[in-house]
Motif scaffolding. Structure first.
Motif, PDB file in Angstrom:
ATOM      1  N   HIS A  12       0.827  -1.213   0.000  1.00 25.29           N
ATOM      2  CA  HIS A  12       0.000   0.000   0.000  1.00 25.29           C
ATOM      3  C   HIS A  12       0.859   1.260   0.000  1.00 25.29           C
ATOM      4  CE1 HIS A  12      -3.093   2.609   2.327  1.00 25.29           C
ATOM      5  NE2 HIS A  12      -3.516   2.492   1.078  1.00 25.29           N
ATOM      6  N   GLU A  39       0.533  -0.521  -4.731  1.00 21.09           N
ATOM      7  CA  GLU A  39      -0.541   0.455  -4.944  1.00 21.09           C
ATOM      8  C   GLU A  39       0.039   1.833  -4.679  1.00 21.09           C
ATOM      9  OE1 GLU A  39      -3.912   3.082  -3.357  1.00 21.09           O
ATOM     10  OE2 GLU A  39      -1.971   2.578  -2.494  1.00 21.09           O
ATOM     11  N   HIS A  54      -1.112  11.214  -1.703  1.00 15.22           N
ATOM     12  CA  HIS A  54      -2.417  10.736  -1.241  1.00 15.22           C
ATOM     13  C   HIS A  54      -3.386  11.883  -0.992  1.00 15.22           C
ATOM     14  CE1 HIS A  54      -5.445   9.434   1.697  1.00 15.22           C
ATOM     15  NE2 HIS A  54      -5.355   8.260   1.093  1.00 15.22           N
ATOM     16  N   GLU A 114      -3.976   4.106  -8.174  1.00 14.37           N
ATOM     17  CA  GLU A 114      -5.234   4.684  -7.704  1.00 14.37           C
ATOM     18  C   GLU A 114      -5.315   6.121  -8.189  1.00 14.37           C
ATOM     19  OE1 GLU A 114      -6.218   4.818  -3.466  1.00 14.37           O
ATOM     20  OE2 GLU A 114      -7.856   6.209  -3.978  1.00 14.37           O
ATOM     21  N   LYS A 116      -6.462   9.521  -7.788  1.00 16.38           N
ATOM     22  CA  LYS A 116      -6.865  10.244  -6.566  1.00 16.38           C
ATOM     23  C   LYS A 116      -7.000  11.717  -6.919  1.00 16.38           C
ATOM     24  CE  LYS A 116      -6.512   8.700  -2.326  1.00 16.38           C
ATOM     25  NZ  LYS A 116      -7.464   7.729  -1.742  1.00 16.38           N
TER      26      LYS A 116
END
Ligand code: G3P
Ligand code: MG
Length: 251
Positions: A12, A39, A54, A114, A116
């Motif tokens: 992660h 990820e 993030h 991902e 984001k």
């Protein structure tokens, strides 16, 4: 179900608990623990450069502040994204997606990107990240898996790069997750791990969708989810969970 080329275990945020999340240092640490899939979270700078971060804002994981998506890449590139974690990582920069793509492919690893988006830029981010991934992984044996909580981002990614596989991320269960994933042309659903149960896993598999979970750090959760037959786990605990492939039917 169609073949699933991704390792069962994904680190992660590039193993981002033991090293600063979403930096190349974190990817290197995950690889040192044997991880072959990662990820990461990708958004756009103000001038449209895809990079890893993030949060919408900079202050938690860099020495910058305010909205990252309002800064030009040249400004973002000056930031320290490692010192907040620990002194050993002082000076670690924010990586661009193209740097991570090069590292991942050179190491023979897989990536779950991902998408984001900075709030308000969902479609633009989905389109730009998918377009960049299609270019950066052109001709690769295993394409990146694109995922997002944002259906608008996934729709835009589908339109921009329809051949890239997509996964719908869920932090709460909609009435019909299978229908939502199918409407977006997804190949997988990735749920917060407490949302996954036998009925959901079975219904996803029956629809030809893979079932994955985040962020799975405790052994009891690993055991529960493996017994359900999920197809992959995203974890922070790269030191506690060696990335051993379980025996799974349908591989
Ligand atoms: O992609 C799985 C997981 O990363 C989603 O949650 O908030 O850690 O990006 P978050
Ligand atoms: Mg993420």
């Amino acid at each position: 179900m169609s073949p699933w080329p991704y390792p069962y275990w994904l680190a992660h945020r590039g193993a981002g608990k033991h090293a600063p999340e979403n930096t190349l240092a974190a990817f290197r640490l995950g690889a040192a623990h044997g991880y072959r899939a990662f990820e990461c979270d990708v958004k756009l700078s103000a001038d449209g450069v895809p990079f890893l971060l993030h949060d919408a804002t900079l202050q938690r994981t860099t020495n910058g502040h305010d909205l990252a998506g309002e800064r030009l890449w040249d400004e973002l590139a000056q930031l320290d994204a490692g010192a907040w974690h620990s002194p050993a990582y002082t000076g670690e920069p924010l990586p661009r997606l193209n740097e991570v793509a090069a590292w991942v492919q050179a190491e023979g690893c897989c990536l779950n990107v991902e998408i984001k988006p900075t709030p308000g830029t969902e479609a633009a981010t989905g389109a730009a990240v998918a377009t960049a991934c299609a270019r950066l992984w052109a001709g690769a044996a295993v394409p990146p898996l694109l995922s997002s909580f944002s259906e608008a981002a996934l729709q835009a990614a589908q339109a921009a790069a329809p051949a890239l596989p997509r996964a719908l991320l869920l932090d709460a269960l909609p009435p019909d997750p299978v229908a939502r994933a199918r409407a977006l042309g997804c190949v997988a659903v990735i749920t917060q791990h407490r949302l996954m149960d036998g009925a959901l896993c079975t219904s996803l598999h029956a629809a030809g969708l893979r079932a994955l979970c985040y962020t799975v750090n405790d052994e009891a959760d690993v055991q529960r989810l493996q017994a359900l037959g999920v197809d992959g786990l995203i974890t922070d605990a790269v030191d506690r969970h060696p990335p051993v492939e379980p025996q799974r039917p349908g591989r």
